[in-house]
Design a protein around this motif. Structure first.
Motif, PDB file in Angstrom:
ATOM      1  N   UNK A   1       4.793  -4.762  -5.209  1.00  0.00           N
ATOM      2  CA  UNK A   1       5.541  -5.558  -4.241  1.00  0.00           C
ATOM      3  C   UNK A   1       6.966  -5.046  -4.059  1.00  0.00           C
ATOM      4  N   UNK A   2       7.381  -4.074  -4.877  1.00  0.00           N
ATOM      5  CA  UNK A   2       8.695  -3.469  -4.737  1.00  0.00           C
ATOM      6  C   UNK A   2       8.613  -2.022  -4.256  1.00  0.00           C
ATOM      7  N   UNK A   3       7.452  -1.602  -3.814  1.00  0.00           N
ATOM      8  CA  UNK A   3       7.250  -0.253  -3.290  1.00  0.00           C
ATOM      9  C   UNK A   3       7.152  -0.339  -1.771  1.00  0.00           C
ATOM     10  N   UNK A   4       8.175   0.131  -1.048  1.00  0.00           N
ATOM     11  CA  UNK A   4       8.186   0.000   0.413  1.00  0.00           C
ATOM     12  C   UNK A   4       6.932   0.527   1.112  1.00  0.00           C
ATOM     13  N   UNK A   5       6.376   1.602   0.611  1.00  0.00           N
ATOM     14  CA  UNK A   5       5.152   2.113   1.235  1.00  0.00           C
ATOM     15  C   UNK A   5       4.002   1.125   1.075  1.00  0.00           C
ATOM     16  N   UNK A   6       3.943   0.451  -0.077  1.00  0.00           N
ATOM     17  CA  UNK A   6       2.839  -0.474  -0.352  1.00  0.00           C
ATOM     18  C   UNK A   6       2.983  -1.812   0.365  1.00  0.00           C
ATOM     19  N   UNK A   7       4.201  -2.345   0.435  1.00  0.00           N
ATOM     20  CA  UNK A   7       4.340  -3.661   1.060  1.00  0.00           C
ATOM     21  C   UNK A   7       4.662  -3.578   2.548  1.00  0.00           C
ATOM     22  N   UNK A   8       5.090  -2.420   3.029  1.00  0.00           N
ATOM     23  CA  UNK A   8       5.497  -2.347   4.427  1.00  0.00           C
ATOM     24  C   UNK A   8       4.757  -1.263   5.216  1.00  0.00           C
ATOM     25  N   UNK A   9       4.963  -0.018   4.831  1.00  0.00           N
ATOM     26  CA  UNK A   9       4.494   1.100   5.654  1.00  0.00           C
ATOM     27  C   UNK A   9       2.972   1.166   5.781  1.00  0.00           C
ATOM     28  N   UNK A  10       2.265   1.221   4.655  1.00  0.00           N
ATOM     29  CA  UNK A  10       0.816   1.387   4.727  1.00  0.00           C
ATOM     30  C   UNK A  10       0.100   0.190   5.365  1.00  0.00           C
ATOM     31  N   UNK A  11       0.497  -1.052   5.088  1.00  0.00           N
ATOM     32  CA  UNK A  11      -0.171  -2.160   5.791  1.00  0.00           C
ATOM     33  C   UNK A  11      -0.013  -2.076   7.309  1.00  0.00           C
ATOM     34  N   UNK A  12       1.167  -1.663   7.780  1.00  0.00           N
ATOM     35  CA  UNK A  12       1.373  -1.546   9.226  1.00  0.00           C
ATOM     36  C   UNK A  12       0.601  -0.367   9.801  1.00  0.00           C
ATOM     37  N   UNK A  13       0.542   0.712   9.058  1.00  0.00           N
ATOM     38  CA  UNK A  13      -0.226   1.869   9.507  1.00  0.00           C
ATOM     39  C   UNK A  13      -1.712   1.522   9.597  1.00  0.00           C
ATOM     40  N   UNK A  14      -2.231   0.827   8.591  1.00  0.00           N
ATOM     41  CA  UNK A  14      -3.635   0.414   8.601  1.00  0.00           C
ATOM     42  C   UNK A  14      -3.923  -0.488   9.796  1.00  0.00           C
ATOM     43  N   UNK A  15      -2.995  -1.402  10.076  1.00  0.00           N
ATOM     44  CA  UNK A  15      -3.174  -2.333  11.192  1.00  0.00           C
ATOM     45  C   UNK A  15      -3.267  -1.582  12.522  1.00  0.00           C
ATOM     46  N   UNK A  16      -2.451  -0.553  12.690  1.00  0.00           N
ATOM     47  CA  UNK A  16      -2.461   0.227  13.929  1.00  0.00           C
ATOM     48  C   UNK A  16      -3.745   1.040  14.079  1.00  0.00           C
ATOM     49  N   UNK A  17      -4.334   1.449  12.960  1.00  0.00           N
ATOM     50  CA  UNK A  17      -5.536   2.280  13.012  1.00  0.00           C
ATOM     51  C   UNK A  17      -6.827   1.461  12.970  1.00  0.00           C
ATOM     52  N   UNK A  18      -6.702   0.193  12.589  1.00  0.00           N
ATOM     53  CA  UNK A  18      -7.878  -0.665  12.432  1.00  0.00           C
ATOM     54  C   UNK A  18      -8.648  -0.793  13.757  1.00  0.00           C
ATOM     55  N   UNK A  19      -9.966  -0.704  13.642  1.00  0.00           N
ATOM     56  CA  UNK A  19     -10.824  -0.882  14.794  1.00  0.00           C
ATOM     57  C   UNK A  19     -11.089   0.376  15.598  1.00  0.00           C
ATOM     58  N   UNK A  20     -10.401   1.460  15.268  1.00  0.00           N
ATOM     59  CA  UNK A  20     -10.615   2.723  15.969  1.00  0.00           C
ATOM     60  C   UNK A  20     -11.703   3.518  15.259  1.00  0.00           C
ATOM     61  N   UNK A  21     -12.509   4.196  16.019  1.00  0.00           N
ATOM     62  CA  UNK A  21     -13.545   5.076  15.464  1.00  0.00           C
ATOM     63  C   UNK A  21     -13.059   6.511  15.565  1.00  0.00           C
ATOM     64  N   UNK A  22     -13.127   7.220  14.461  1.00  0.00           N
ATOM     65  CA  UNK A  22     -12.674   8.604  14.434  1.00  0.00           C
ATOM     66  C   UNK A  22     -13.858   9.506  14.143  1.00  0.00           C
ATOM     67  N   UNK A  23     -13.865  10.656  14.784  1.00  0.00           N
ATOM     68  CA  UNK A  23     -14.975  11.595  14.663  1.00  0.00           C
ATOM     69  C   UNK A  23     -14.998  12.259  13.287  1.00  0.00           C
ATOM     70  N   UNK A  24     -13.822  12.630  12.805  1.00  0.00           N
ATOM     71  CA  UNK A  24     -13.745  13.327  11.525  1.00  0.00           C
ATOM     72  C   UNK A  24     -12.380  13.072  10.889  1.00  0.00           C
ATOM     73  N   UNK A  25     -12.194  13.629   9.716  1.00  0.00           N
ATOM     74  CA  UNK A  25     -10.940  13.390   8.991  1.00  0.00           C
ATOM     75  C   UNK A  25      -9.745  14.006   9.717  1.00  0.00           C
TER      76      UNK A  25
END
Length: 155
Positions: free
Chosen positions: A87-111
Motif C-alpha cells: 500500500x506504500x508502493x506507488x506502482x502497486x496502489x496507483x500505476x498498475x491498477x490504472x493501467x489494468x483498468x485501461x487494458x481491461x476488456x481488450x483482446x490482444x493477438x499476442x504478447x
C-alpha cells in the motif's frame, strides 16, 4: 513482467522482461544502468544536480549487495520501503491498477500487442495523474507515521 520507473511528471523508464526471464540481481543491475541513462536523457536537470532518489521495495533483487554497491558508487539516494507494505508502493496502489483498468476488456493477438498497448497507455497517463499518485503516497506515509508503528487496516 513490466519494470517501470516514474516521477511526479511521467514515466522515465520502462521495459518488459522477456517471458521466462527471472529478475535476478544481475538483471536488475542492468535495468538500473538503463534507468540512470534514461534519467540523464529525460531529466537532465535532475541528473546534473543528482536531485533524484529511488523508492523501491525490499525485494531480494533490490537489496542484493551488488545492487546496493552500484547505487552507493553512483550516489543514488534510496528511500527504504517498509516490508510487507504494498500500500506504500506507488506502482502497486496507483500505476498498475490504472493501467489494468485501461487494458481491461481488450483482446490482444499476442504478447507484442499487449506490450505495445501497455506502453501507449503509460505514455498517455497525465502529469496530473502522476502528481495525484505522489500526493496519495504522501498521505499514506503520513498515516503510517501518525500510527507510530501500530498496525491498522482499512482506516
Amino acid at each position: 513482467m513490466l519494470e517501470v520507473f516514474f516521477d511526479y511528471d511521467s514515466v522515465i523508464h520502462s521495459e518488459f522482461i522477456p517471458e521466462g526471464q527471472t529478475v535476478n540481481k544481475e538483471l536488475y543491475l542492468e535495468i538500473l544502468k538503463r534507468l540512470r541513462d534514461a534519467i540523464r536523457r529525460n531529466r537532465p536537470e535532475k541528473w546534473a544536480t543528482n536531485d533524484w532518489f529511488l523508492l523501491h521495495d525490499n525485494a531480494p533483487t533490490h537489496s542484493a549487495l551488488i545492487v546496493k554497491k552500484y547505487l552507493a558508487r553512483h550516489s543514488v539516494t534510496t528511500l527504504d520501503h517498509p516490508p510487507y507494505s504494498p500500500d506504500l508502493a506507488p506502482a502497486d496502489f496507483y500505476l498498475f491498477p490504472r493501467l489494468k483498468k485501461k487494458l481491461k476488456g481488450h483482446r490482444f493477438v499476442d504478447s507484442d500487442e499487449v506490450i505495445e498497448n501497455a506502453l501507449k497507455q503509460l505514455k498517455d497517463f497525465s502529469k496530473n495523474g502522476f502528481q495525484e499518485c505522489f500526493e496519495q503516497l504522501y498521505e499514506r506515509w503520513k498515516k503510517c507515521v501518525d500510527a507510530a508503528g501500530k498496525n491498522f487496516e482499512g482506516q
